[in-house]
Design a protein around this motif. Structure first.
Motif, PDB file in Angstrom:
ATOM      1  N   THR A 108       0.832  -1.204   0.000  1.00 48.68           N
ATOM      2  CA  THR A 108       0.000   0.000   0.000  1.00 48.68           C
ATOM      3  C   THR A 108       0.867   1.254   0.000  1.00 48.68           C
ATOM      4  O   THR A 108       0.604   2.211  -0.744  1.00 48.68           O
ATOM      5  CB  THR A 108      -0.933   0.009   1.231  1.00 48.68           C
ATOM      6  OG1 THR A 108      -1.758  -1.151   1.186  1.00 48.68           O
ATOM      7  CG2 THR A 108      -1.798   1.253   1.254  1.00 48.68           C
ATOM      8  N   GLU A 159       2.360   1.798  -3.437  1.00 50.86           N
ATOM      9  CA  GLU A 159       1.344   2.320  -4.361  1.00 50.86           C
ATOM     10  C   GLU A 159       1.093   3.809  -4.110  1.00 50.86           C
ATOM     11  O   GLU A 159       0.982   4.600  -5.046  1.00 50.86           O
ATOM     12  CB  GLU A 159       0.044   1.536  -4.222  1.00 50.86           C
ATOM     13  CG  GLU A 159      -1.048   1.988  -5.154  1.00 50.86           C
ATOM     14  CD  GLU A 159      -0.762   1.721  -6.612  1.00 50.86           C
ATOM     15  OE1 GLU A 159      -1.328   2.436  -7.459  1.00 50.86           O
ATOM     16  OE2 GLU A 159       0.021   0.804  -6.915  1.00 50.86           O
ATOM     17  N   LEU A 160       1.008   4.201  -2.845  1.00 48.11           N
ATOM     18  CA  LEU A 160       0.815   5.617  -2.510  1.00 48.11           C
ATOM     19  C   LEU A 160       1.999   6.466  -2.956  1.00 48.11           C
ATOM     20  O   LEU A 160       1.824   7.571  -3.472  1.00 48.11           O
ATOM     21  CB  LEU A 160       0.589   5.787  -1.004  1.00 48.11           C
ATOM     22  CG  LEU A 160      -0.757   5.320  -0.481  1.00 48.11           C
ATOM     23  CD1 LEU A 160      -0.779   5.377   1.041  1.00 48.11           C
ATOM     24  CD2 LEU A 160      -1.879   6.153  -1.067  1.00 48.11           C
ATOM     25  N   ASN A 175      -0.345  13.009 -15.336  1.00 45.91           N
ATOM     26  CA  ASN A 175      -1.763  12.628 -15.329  1.00 45.91           C
ATOM     27  C   ASN A 175      -2.664  13.847 -15.506  1.00 45.91           C
ATOM     28  O   ASN A 175      -3.658  13.790 -16.231  1.00 45.91           O
ATOM     29  CB  ASN A 175      -2.117  11.911 -14.027  1.00 45.91           C
ATOM     30  CG  ASN A 175      -1.584  10.504 -13.976  1.00 45.91           C
ATOM     31  OD1 ASN A 175      -1.180   9.939 -14.987  1.00 45.91           O
ATOM     32  ND2 ASN A 175      -1.550   9.936 -12.796  1.00 45.91           N
ATOM     33  N   LEU A 210       3.980   5.829  -5.432  1.00 43.97           N
ATOM     34  CA  LEU A 210       3.921   5.901  -6.889  1.00 43.97           C
ATOM     35  C   LEU A 210       2.878   6.923  -7.338  1.00 43.97           C
ATOM     36  O   LEU A 210       3.133   7.759  -8.211  1.00 43.97           O
ATOM     37  CB  LEU A 210       3.597   4.526  -7.471  1.00 43.97           C
ATOM     38  CG  LEU A 210       3.553   4.407  -8.980  1.00 43.97           C
ATOM     39  CD1 LEU A 210       4.937   4.678  -9.562  1.00 43.97           C
ATOM     40  CD2 LEU A 210       3.078   3.028  -9.375  1.00 43.97           C
ATOM     41  N   ARG A 211       1.706   6.910  -6.727  1.00 41.62           N
ATOM     42  CA  ARG A 211       0.636   7.836  -7.106  1.00 41.62           C
ATOM     43  C   ARG A 211       0.959   9.279  -6.732  1.00 41.62           C
ATOM     44  O   ARG A 211       0.504  10.208  -7.385  1.00 41.62           O
ATOM     45  CB  ARG A 211      -0.677   7.441  -6.428  1.00 41.62           C
ATOM     46  CG  ARG A 211      -1.289   6.202  -6.993  1.00 41.62           C
ATOM     47  CD  ARG A 211      -2.613   5.933  -6.336  1.00 41.62           C
ATOM     48  NE  ARG A 211      -3.181   4.679  -6.784  1.00 41.62           N
ATOM     49  CZ  ARG A 211      -4.363   4.253  -6.419  1.00 41.62           C
ATOM     50  NH1 ARG A 211      -5.098   4.971  -5.597  1.00 41.62           N
ATOM     51  NH2 ARG A 211      -4.812   3.107  -6.865  1.00 41.62           N
ATOM     52  N   ALA A 212       1.708   9.486  -5.664  1.00 45.08           N
ATOM     53  CA  ALA A 212       2.003  10.839  -5.188  1.00 45.08           C
ATOM     54  C   ALA A 212       3.268  11.422  -5.811  1.00 45.08           C
ATOM     55  O   ALA A 212       3.621  12.554  -5.508  1.00 45.08           O
ATOM     56  CB  ALA A 212       2.137  10.830  -3.666  1.00 45.08           C
ATOM     57  N   ASN A 213       3.911  10.687  -6.688  1.00 49.41           N
ATOM     58  CA  ASN A 213       5.113  11.177  -7.355  1.00 49.41           C
ATOM     59  C   ASN A 213       4.748  12.431  -8.160  1.00 49.41           C
ATOM     60  O   ASN A 213       3.880  12.380  -9.025  1.00 49.41           O
ATOM     61  CB  ASN A 213       5.655  10.085  -8.283  1.00 49.41           C
ATOM     62  CG  ASN A 213       6.924  10.489  -8.974  1.00 49.41           C
ATOM     63  OD1 ASN A 213       7.186  11.657  -9.193  1.00 49.41           O
ATOM     64  ND2 ASN A 213       7.721   9.503  -9.328  1.00 49.41           N
ATOM     65  N   ARG A 253       4.529  12.156 -11.935  1.00 51.31           N
ATOM     66  CA  ARG A 253       3.373  11.363 -12.365  1.00 51.31           C
ATOM     67  C   ARG A 253       2.077  12.174 -12.230  1.00 51.31           C
ATOM     68  O   ARG A 253       1.210  12.115 -13.096  1.00 51.31           O
ATOM     69  CB  ARG A 253       3.290  10.085 -11.552  1.00 51.31           C
ATOM     70  CG  ARG A 253       2.203   9.157 -12.021  1.00 51.31           C
ATOM     71  CD  ARG A 253       2.247   7.860 -11.226  1.00 51.31           C
ATOM     72  NE  ARG A 253       1.224   6.976 -11.685  1.00 51.31           N
ATOM     73  CZ  ARG A 253       1.436   5.897 -12.412  1.00 51.31           C
ATOM     74  NH1 ARG A 253       2.659   5.576 -12.762  1.00 51.31           N
ATOM     75  NH2 ARG A 253       0.434   5.132 -12.786  1.00 51.31           N
ATOM     76  N   VAL A 254       1.958  12.945 -11.148  1.00 47.76           N
ATOM     77  CA  VAL A 254       0.770  13.777 -10.952  1.00 47.76           C
ATOM     78  C   VAL A 254       0.666  14.808 -12.077  1.00 47.76           C
ATOM     79  O   VAL A 254      -0.416  15.017 -12.643  1.00 47.76           O
ATOM     80  CB  VAL A 254       0.809  14.463  -9.569  1.00 47.76           C
ATOM     81  CG1 VAL A 254      -0.285  15.508  -9.443  1.00 47.76           C
ATOM     82  CG2 VAL A 254       0.682  13.433  -8.453  1.00 47.76           C
TER      83      VAL A 254
END
Length: 73
Positions: free
Chosen positions: A22, A25-26, A38, A28-31, A34-35
């Motif tokens: 978890t 994953e967090l 996206n 990776l999403r908060a990079n 990447r933000v």
């Protein structure tokens, strides 16, 4: 009924692995890169919708005409 030590240790290890997944994953999403990527893709997709695209073209045309009219006065 009391659980044996091995069972408790397996449960703790499983919970630890789930938490690590978890957190990965967090992260990776908060990079930030990447933000930004996206957000950029979402904005481009939104701007390519016909209603939005033609609305912006119409608004730009009206503003352009108003500026030209103001300059020529």
């Amino acid at each position: 009924m009391a659980r044996d030590t091995d069972s408790i240790e397996r449960d703790i290890e499983s919970a630890r692995n789930q938490l690590a997944g978890t957190l990965d994953e967090l992260a990776l999403r908060a990079n930030p890169k990447r933000v930004v990527e996206n957000t950029k893709q979402t904005l481009i997709a939104k701007l390519n919708q016909p209603a939005v695209k033609y609305g912006l073209i119409a608004a730009g045309t009206v503003i352009g005409l108003l500026v030209v009219r103001k300059v020529l006065r």
